[in-house]
Scaffold this active site. Sequence first.
Site, short mmCIF file in Angstrom:
data_model
loop_
_atom_site.label_atom_id
_atom_site.label_comp_id
_atom_site.label_asym_id
_atom_site.label_seq_id
_atom_site.Cartn_x
_atom_site.Cartn_y
_atom_site.Cartn_z
N ASP A 118 18.17 -2.20 -28.75
CA ASP A 118 18.27 -0.74 -28.63
C ASP A 118 18.24 -0.01 -29.96
OD1 ASP A 118 18.08 -0.16 -25.95
OD2 ASP A 118 20.19 -0.63 -25.56
N ASP A 177 14.11 -0.75 -20.13
CA ASP A 177 14.55 0.21 -21.14
C ASP A 177 13.85 0.00 -22.49
OD1 ASP A 177 16.37 -0.87 -19.24
OD2 ASP A 177 18.05 0.19 -20.12
N1 GLY Z 1 19.51 1.73 -21.74
C1 GLY Z 1 20.54 1.75 -20.79
C2 GLY Z 1 20.42 2.77 -19.72
O1 GLY Z 1 19.41 3.36 -19.48
O2 GLY Z 1 21.42 2.99 -19.07
#
Ligand code: GLY
Length: 592
Positions: A118, A177
């Site tokens: 992330d 994601d």
């Molecule tokens: N990246 C985590 C979410 O979308 O909750």
Amino acid sequence: MSLRGSGVGLWWTLALLVAPGAHAFSDADAVRVFTFARAQLADTTAEMPSVNRSPKASLSNGTWTTVANTDRIAWTQGFFPGSMWFMYQVASEPVWRDRADLWTRPLEVQKTNTETHDLGFKMFLSYGNAWRLTGNTYYRDVLLTSAGSLATRYNSTIGIIDCCDWNPNWDIPLVTDTMVDIELLLWGAQNGGPAVWRTMAVNHALKTLADAVRPDGSSYHYVDYRANGTIRSRGTFQGYSSTSTWARGQAWLIYGYTMVYRYTGDARFLDAARKVTDYYLANLPADRVPNWDFNAPSQSKDSSAAAIVASALLELSALETDAARRTTYRDAALGMLDSLVSPAYFAQGTNSPGLLLHGVGNFPAGQEINVSLIYGDYYFLEALLRFNPRPNYPWYSKLDFYRSQHLLGTTNTGIRNVEFDLTPLADNLNGGVVGWTDSSTEVTSFTRLNMAVRMSPEGIFQVRNGGGYSWIRRVPYVRGQTYHFRMRVDLNARRYTVWVTPPGAAELLLVDNVAFRSDAPAINDLGRAAVISTVVDSDFRVNNHRVLAPTLAPGVAQAVEAAPPVPLPEALWRELDAPERVSTGPAGPSER
Ligand code: GLY
């Protein structure tokens, strides 16, 4: 069978469903949101215990949960500084640049973090927007280091960015994601990083398409692989079941494939964006805000998914090569924004510290259900800026010099024409001014301004001339009336001429070729405008500020600092007049 492959009939059913042309979303809505965002974000800066924590989800008492800048696995720290960078984009106010920067720099500690996929969310939305809007190479260098860290998570056997070491149930997983995180790699490869970063991102996008996107365009949230590249399992982490489609996971795919297509121009990614979008649109409810999972029996809307998709579809509609799809995707995005600015979703008038109500963080975990989410708010603002990158946001007068300023850039040199509309919002402005100086001159007192239009305590417009004030005729200002100003500025001769057009009247010469203020600093460019109250914040406002370069043809000027075109109705302006509640900037002295 995919929607796209299922023939003309199904495509037109979808087009009719999402493109009734009934949307009303307008510049006025965008300005309304930015006015509210300004107050909400300013309050949030005051609420945060330090610049080392950022907001995540709203609590019922009207505050935010917060996340530490040092949290290596958390993914949300970039959204708050990113939102403030968007506020800086709106009206070029140094106060928003400085606030955004204050919450961006503490994230530098993440640039060598190799424990998370992330890093794209954390760094590209904070440092990426900072670099885009300022060109400061410090931000670029941090981004490049961050991209290098993200690249260490690339598994070259499988061709993916490995997602989540923290989950003991997975070996080598991808999640949908990550399609957004990989913008950091694509950007890095274009901005001084190795070309292999682009290959990693492209391979990851292709593998996600092959294994996480089902034939009908719906999606698994995760795919877990063995070291040899075979699939161990696929299913969902934040969605309802292994056969369902988690709404935000689908939103990340729509956003991600659109973004990868923007960087690569590879038709496979346009097709992928269409495929996941068409599934999403065909399964939306009437208000265009999805349930948290398209197949879950439990009902809880997720406005964050709607905001992500609205932003993505404004981009996809701009990139589309097919005219019918262009219209369909744009209309769908505007329909989503119509819903999000309606009282059903817009947080104005509630106790939420955010912009959008009814987001879902993690339904299966029972976390952050029916709340405002900082990431939903971020993509909402991004969507508005994709709708209009420079909304016609009014400049309200400020009592402190720091907050009164708007940056105009360094390119306005020589002779320039300046135009703007000025509206007094109170009867006694006691010497409030619109003033201009050099881009390198911080305005800390009236003496820093080379030229100024002033509303005198006696109720007339004046212009600063050398050591005093000038006017050729007494033009009174009246509360609530809008006056159009035109100035011709000669920076080399240090002189200016000002005309004013009162409402319904002919243009009048206010001063003719008068001198700049004699004790002001030297000026090389017209780089900074200040809108300064002397009684209260917001007692007058400036709209449609434009700096124009004179061209050779007499009477024709060429826009330099472009002004957004659409004036708003007076009733709306009154609604917007609420002063901002918080200042974190240093106050200037009240010297006149
Ligand atoms: N990246 C985590 C979410 O979308 O909750």
